[in-house]
Design an enzyme around this catalytic site. Structure first.
Site, short mmCIF file in Angstrom:
data_model
loop_
_atom_site.label_atom_id
_atom_site.label_comp_id
_atom_site.label_asym_id
_atom_site.label_seq_id
_atom_site.Cartn_x
_atom_site.Cartn_y
_atom_site.Cartn_z
N GLU A 1 0.81 -1.21 0.00
CA GLU A 1 0.00 0.00 0.00
C GLU A 1 0.85 1.28 0.00
OE1 GLU A 1 -3.26 0.43 -0.44
OE2 GLU A 1 -2.93 2.58 -0.33
N THR B 1 -6.31 2.42 -5.19
CA THR B 1 -6.10 0.98 -5.06
C THR B 1 -6.90 0.20 -6.10
OG1 THR B 1 -5.56 0.98 -2.70
CG2 THR B 1 -6.51 -1.02 -3.56
N ASP C 1 1.13 0.32 -5.05
CA ASP C 1 -0.05 0.62 -5.88
C ASP C 1 -0.09 2.07 -6.38
OD1 ASP C 1 -0.67 1.52 -3.26
OD2 ASP C 1 -2.81 1.06 -3.47
N HIS C 2 0.39 3.02 -5.57
CA HIS C 2 0.35 4.43 -5.96
C HIS C 2 1.18 5.23 -4.98
CE1 HIS C 2 -2.58 4.80 -2.72
NE2 HIS C 2 -3.26 3.83 -3.28
N HIS D 1 -1.00 3.36 4.76
CA HIS D 1 -2.01 4.18 4.08
C HIS D 1 -2.10 5.51 4.80
CE1 HIS D 1 -5.92 5.49 2.58
NE2 HIS D 1 -5.92 4.50 1.71
C1 GP9 Z 1 -9.13 -0.17 1.40
C2 GP9 Z 1 -7.84 -0.01 0.72
C3 GP9 Z 1 -7.45 1.42 0.44
O1 GP9 Z 1 -9.73 -1.41 1.37
O2 GP9 Z 1 -7.57 -0.92 -0.26
O3 GP9 Z 1 -7.69 1.89 -0.83
P1 GP9 Z 1 -7.11 3.30 -1.33
O4 GP9 Z 1 -7.65 4.36 -0.42
O5 GP9 Z 1 -5.62 3.24 -1.27
O6 GP9 Z 1 -7.60 3.45 -2.73
MN MN Z 2 -4.05 2.19 -2.15
#
Ligand code: GP9
Ligand code: MN
Length: 425
Positions: free
Chosen positions: A38, A82, A257-258, A198
């Protein structure tokens, strides 16, 4: 209508990139782990804070001889964050210009996704995530993608102390996932989605094992701390793989992911990176995220090819010995010498080894200076390629066009075949 797919199919044929035969099938029949890191950005790899590595476990994997590591790999997500990453990685389709396709189209569209393709090759497929199943509409989209199992929050023992910030703590999540992984018939394809790193990067005291940074920007300074924790959780998971012997017959794919630090924090990024006037060009460069493929005996090394999330599926398919010739996929094998190195961002900006476009500015990727020599024709050519690909991908999703595309050897997924409810026996 069914003929709407024709021009897309033609585009795919005309732009098909032959994968690297040297790597074809080297991972055939192996278990596959896809580990979602993440918000992890590439600059955390080998980054040191107060003399200490922030991600020592990932650094070790990154530099191993049997890891294919990429240092010019970009995230390409839009608003779906995500969800866009998941969509790109498992379908090689771009996220939509607005919203998240997993939400708007995940329940109803036809997909030809990685889990379904692998399932039809004898794989068991499962996604693991410690959040509620409905987030990003995963509980529906995963059916369309053909996931056999979805282990979400209700499959995990929950305690208040198990949660921090955005959800279940990565160490607990990964550890508790192992009981389910052990039961999956092999070969399997397992995706594990972490979440502790996150925004807003908060962590309970007892899990803090590196100091926060000192930029003074509150939303940024916790980042190394949660990244460090995420890294430790990966270290523990890799140790478990070794213990069980699963490391011997598995391929482990890791990706960020980002971005974690958005372009609203340029001053803090200047401090973290040592780049004085951290600007829009730098921000584009810092969209790099980790991408590594680790497998016993894999001919690895650090690969400098420019690419991104859209390219993951074709790359993995080649490694797994799956033919991608007739697929509707907008990426291509990162290991192919013919791989086109124009990396599209969702807003039409892009990066190539030579040119970086941000808004109306074209920079020299190597120097970071506005490129005055690049011709109008060249600008238009690059820009058009990017917008064409994005809009064709949008047409596939908005028109649900894959329902018209015949993929040889592939049977359309029937969502009714799947249920992710926990049985109470
Ligand atoms: C929540 C998680 C976060 O289930 O995968 O997603 P994001 O905020 O990074 O798009
Ligand atoms: Mn994410």
């Amino acid at each position: 209508k069914s003929s709407d797919i024709d021009s897309i199919e033609k585009y795919m044929k005309d732009n098909y990139v032959q994968p690297n035969v040297e790597y074809s099938g080297v991972a055939k029949g192996k278990n596959v782990f896809v580990i979602h890191l993440e918000s992890l950005q590439q600059f955390m790899i080998d980054y040191k804070w107060q003399g200490e590595e922030v991600t020592p476990n990932l650094n070790k994997i990154y530099h191993e001889d049997d890891t294919l590591s990429f240092d010019n790999f970009f995230n390409q997500v839009g608003q779906g964050k995500t969800a866009d990453a998941e969509l790109m990685l498992e379908n090689s389709l771009f996220g939509l210009p607005e919203g998240a396709a997993m939400v708007t189209d995940g329940t109803t569209n036809t997909f030809q996704a990685a889990p379904a393709m692998l399932d039809q090759k004898g794989y068991t497929t499962a996604s693991f995530h410690g959040d509620v199943p409905s987030f990003w509409n995963r509980d529906n989209a995963y059916k369309s993608w053909g996931y056999d199992y979805f282990f979400s929050s209700n499959y995990y023992k929950q305690k208040k102390s198990y949660n921090v910030g955005y959800g279940m703590k990565d160490k607990i999540f990964l550890k508790d996932s192992t009981q389910y992984i052990e039961q999956l018939p092999q070969p399997f394809y397992a995706k594990l989605i972490t979440v502790t790193n996150h925004y807003p990067y908060t962590l309970d005291k007892k899990n803090q094992s590196i100091e926060k940074t000192d930029t003074g920007d509150k939303t940024v300074d916790g980042y190394v701390q949660t990244a460090h924790y995420l890294d430790q959780s990966i270290g523990e998971f890799m140790a478990w793989l070794k213990e069980t012997g699963l490391d011997k017959n598995s391929m482990v794919v890791l990706y960020g992911d980002h971005y974690g630090i958005s372009n609203n924090h340029k001053k803090a990024m200047a401090k973290l990176t040592g780049i004085k006037n951290f600007n829009e060009f730098n921000d584009a460069q810092y969209q790099r995220v980790p991408f590594m493929i680790h497998m016993d005996g894999l001919k690895g090394g650090i690969n400098h090819t420019y690419g991104g999330e859209i390219d993951v599926l074709p790359t993995l398919m080649n490694l797994l010995g799956m033919d991608d010739k007739n697929t509707i996929q907008f990426g291509s094998d990162l290991l192919s010498s013919e791989h086109p190195q124009t990396v599209a961002f969702r807003n039409g900006n892009f990066v190539t080894p030579d040119v970086t476009k941000v808004g109306s500015n074209y920079y020299n990727t190597k120097t970071g200076k506005v490129d005055k020599k690049i011709s109008t024709a060249e600008k238009a050519k690059l820009s058009n390629k990017v917008t064409t690909e994005l809009s064709l991908s949008d047409r596939v999703i908005n028109g649900d066009l894959l329902r018209f595309h015949k993929l040889p050897g592939f049977t359309a997924v029937n969502r009714k075949d799947f249920s992710y409810k926990k049985s109470t026996t």
